[in-house]
Enzyme design. Structure first.
Site, PDB file in Angstrom:
ATOM      1  N   SER A  81      16.728  35.962  59.589  1.00 23.08           N
ATOM      2  CA  SER A  81      17.645  35.312  60.430  1.00 23.08           C
ATOM      3  C   SER A  81      18.872  36.082  60.536  1.00 23.08           C
ATOM      4  O   SER A  81      19.490  36.699  61.490  1.00 23.08           O
ATOM      5  CB  SER A  81      18.156  33.897  60.062  1.00 23.08           C
ATOM      6  N   ASP A 121      16.154  33.953  67.191  1.00 27.56           N
ATOM      7  CA  ASP A 121      16.921  33.297  66.080  1.00 27.56           C
ATOM      8  C   ASP A 121      17.568  32.116  66.386  1.00 27.56           C
ATOM      9  O   ASP A 121      17.872  31.319  65.656  1.00 27.56           O
ATOM     10  CB  ASP A 121      17.748  34.378  65.195  1.00 27.56           C
ATOM     11  N   LYS A 149      19.687  39.622  63.477  1.00 26.10           N
ATOM     12  CA  LYS A 149      21.026  39.920  64.281  1.00 26.10           C
ATOM     13  C   LYS A 149      21.661  41.145  63.797  1.00 26.10           C
ATOM     14  O   LYS A 149      22.336  41.983  64.706  1.00 26.10           O
ATOM     15  CB  LYS A 149      22.075  38.677  63.899  1.00 26.10           C
ATOM     16  N   ARG A 164      15.513  24.896  62.671  1.00 27.21           N
ATOM     17  CA  ARG A 164      15.434  24.651  61.196  1.00 27.21           C
ATOM     18  C   ARG A 164      16.584  23.723  60.810  1.00 27.21           C
ATOM     19  O   ARG A 164      16.189  22.966  59.731  1.00 27.21           O
ATOM     20  CB  ARG A 164      15.797  26.261  60.741  1.00 27.21           C
ATOM     21  N   HIS A 213      28.561  41.541  56.899  1.00 32.35           N
ATOM     22  CA  HIS A 213      28.219  40.230  57.166  1.00 32.35           C
ATOM     23  C   HIS A 213      28.304  39.469  56.050  1.00 32.35           C
ATOM     24  O   HIS A 213      28.264  39.820  54.903  1.00 32.35           O
ATOM     25  CB  HIS A 213      26.745  40.214  57.808  1.00 32.35           C
TER      26      HIS A 213
HETATM   27  N1  URA Z   1      23.013  32.359  58.489  1.00 35.69           N
HETATM   28  C1  URA Z   1      22.125  32.863  59.599  1.00 35.69           C
HETATM   29  O1  URA Z   1      22.537  33.429  60.168  1.00 35.69           O
HETATM   30  N2  URA Z   1      20.945  32.426  59.220  1.00 35.69           N
HETATM   31  C2  URA Z   1      20.534  31.735  58.353  1.00 35.69           C
HETATM   32  O2  URA Z   1      19.357  31.266  58.036  1.00 35.69           O
HETATM   33  C3  URA Z   1      21.587  31.225  57.414  1.00 35.69           C
HETATM   34  C4  URA Z   1      22.703  31.732  57.646  1.00 35.69           C
END
Ligand code: URA
Ligand code: CA
Length: 441
Positions: free
Chosen positions: A183, A161, A187, A168, A82
């Site tokens: 966050s 999220d 995932k 946010r 990621h």
């Molecule tokens: N990418 C994400 O998935 N979440 C965040 O809070 C910031 C970047």
């Protein structure tokens, strides 16, 4: 339990319990807790912080707010990667076949691009016939048989999220380390892999601007992943400029295939080898970083990584003739050289602005259901440290829309800062973080 009391507690700088955090996440996901209450709590968290235990509990509650993918039908260690958000970041297209060519299982869930950042699936869809609409059975079958498959994000991965991230975004609560870490990790953990490598971008173009913040974020995510029983490492990489030279879709596929053919831009190649070496170690294929790195270099030199890419594309319906003839990829009707407005050494290139310029040319989308132009994009000819004159092209624009060229050029030029004195090419890899600590480069 009442959300009011939870907000009050965090407002007064007290620690939230696991139950309170779960109550908030479950209630917000199912609509019992309102946006204004969630916004107030997010701001209290932003200002007063969360400790490590709270952050881990938040991550777990968010991960469990939707489906948690079960990959146990795939034999062996499944790996995932990621990035915290890059421009022109083609690493997934290179890294995954490189790793798969050594027998490591890559069961990857990828997304589409939104705003100035590109998405792996959009890039791959530049290839004729390629699709990501595999059933779970086909997905698992491909990974078991050819070690690699990519599918689109299912709707129900960490829905908490999705809601919280939108909130946010409009309440100035994005750039908090606990909120970012939970966050991202909610995932990744829900996607079901055993080993995860995180590419934490740092610099003007990233949402963590300093090395110290990046190390804190990386260390926290490693701790969360390891705490949930997944092997996790983080690479801190510099983002003072886009990665490689191509920003777009088809042109990024070409750039990726160039690296797989053992050429291509040095920075992109190095990042792939670094991320890949960490994955190989976590998949128990190498004992040391140096061994892993040279093993991967060999896969680029002997053509095995490219072969694995070909098998992967064919496995998802794609026509691979383009590998030997790039003309078979979508081509822009307008190809235009762009010149620098002034002379000097390039000091920095604001990645976001380059990403937006590429979006204006047609390579990106403002809304998730917008059509994108796979042929559009920007090929940067000059990067940090290069000297540019006013009569030498600094980039090539690809588009099908003549009326957006001026707009895109203005945006592109605004990304560059120049210096009268020589500037060094920044070092790409800053640090590697494992559960044992930080190795600074
Ligand atoms: N990418 C994400 O998935 N979440 C965040 O809070 C910031 C970047
Ligand atoms: Ca690139």
């Amino acid at each position: 339990m009442r959300i009011y009391d939870i907000i009050l507690k965090k407002r007064d700088q007290l620690e939230l319990t696991k139950e309170e955090i779960k109550f908030f996440i479950d209630g917000y996901t199912n609509g019992d807790i309102h946006d204004y209450q969630a916004a107030a709590l997010l701001m209290a968290i932003f200002i007063n912080g969360m400790n490590e235990r709270e952050t881990i509990d938040l991550t777990e509650a968010m991960m469990k707010s939707g489906d948690v993918i079960d990959l146990t039908a795939i034999k062996g260690i499944k790996v995932d990667k990621h990035s915290t958000g890059g421009v022109g970041d083609t690493t997934t297209l290179i890294l995954t076949p490189m790793i798969a060519s050594l027998g490591v299982k890559v069961a990857k869930m990828s997304g589409r691009g939104l705003g100035h950042t590109g998405g792996t699936i959009d890039k791959l869809e530049s290839i004729k016939g390629f699709h990501t609409s595999l059933s779970v059975e086909e997905f698992i079958k491909n990974v078991n048989e050819i070690n690699i498959a990519v599918i689109g994000q299912t709707k129900n991965i960490a829905p908490a999220d999705k809601k919280l991230y939108s909130l946010r975004d409009v309440t100035a609560t994005v750039d908090n380390i606990s909120l970012i870490a939970s966050s991202i990790m909610s995932k990744k953990l829900a996607a079901g892999s055993d080993a995860i490598v995180l590419d934490v971008k740092v610099g003007s173009g990233a949402f963590v601007k300093t090395y110290e913040d990046a190390v804190e974020l990386g260390s926290l995510m490693v701790k969360i992943g390891e705490g949930m029983g997944r092997r996790t490492m983080a690479v801190i990489s510099e983002m003072e400029q886009p990665l490689g030279n191509a920003i777009g879709n088809a042109i990024e596929v070409i750039e990726a295939v160039d690296v797989l053919k053992n050429s291509g831009p040095e920075d992109l190649r190095d990042l792939c080898l670094t991320l890949g070496s960490n994955l190989l170690m976590m998949a128990n294929k190498s004992d040391t970083y140096e061994d892993a790195y040279s093993l991967l270099e060999k896969q680029l030199e002997n053509g095995e990584a490219l072969k694995s890419f070909k098998t992967f594309i064919e496995g998802q319906g794609g026509n691979t003739e383009f590998i030997d003839n790039y003309d078979l990829l979508p081509k822009a009707s307008i190809i235009e050289e762009v010149f620098s407005p002034i002379e000097g050494y390039i000091e920095s290139i604001e990645s976001d602005d380059v990403g937006i310029a590429s979006l204006i040319l047609g390579a990106g989308r403002e809304n998730l259901d917008d059509e994108i132009d796979h042929s559009a994009g920007i090929y940067i000819l000059k990067k940090i440290g290069d000297y540019v004159t006013v009569d030498e092209p600094m980039a090539i624009f690809y588009t099908n829309k003549a009326n957006v060229l001026d707009d895109a050029k203005n945006r592109f030029h605004s990304a560059f800062k120049f210096s009268k004195t020589p500037v060094e090419f920044p070092k790409l890899i800053k640090a590697i973080i494992s559960k044992d600590g930080v190795t600074k480069f």
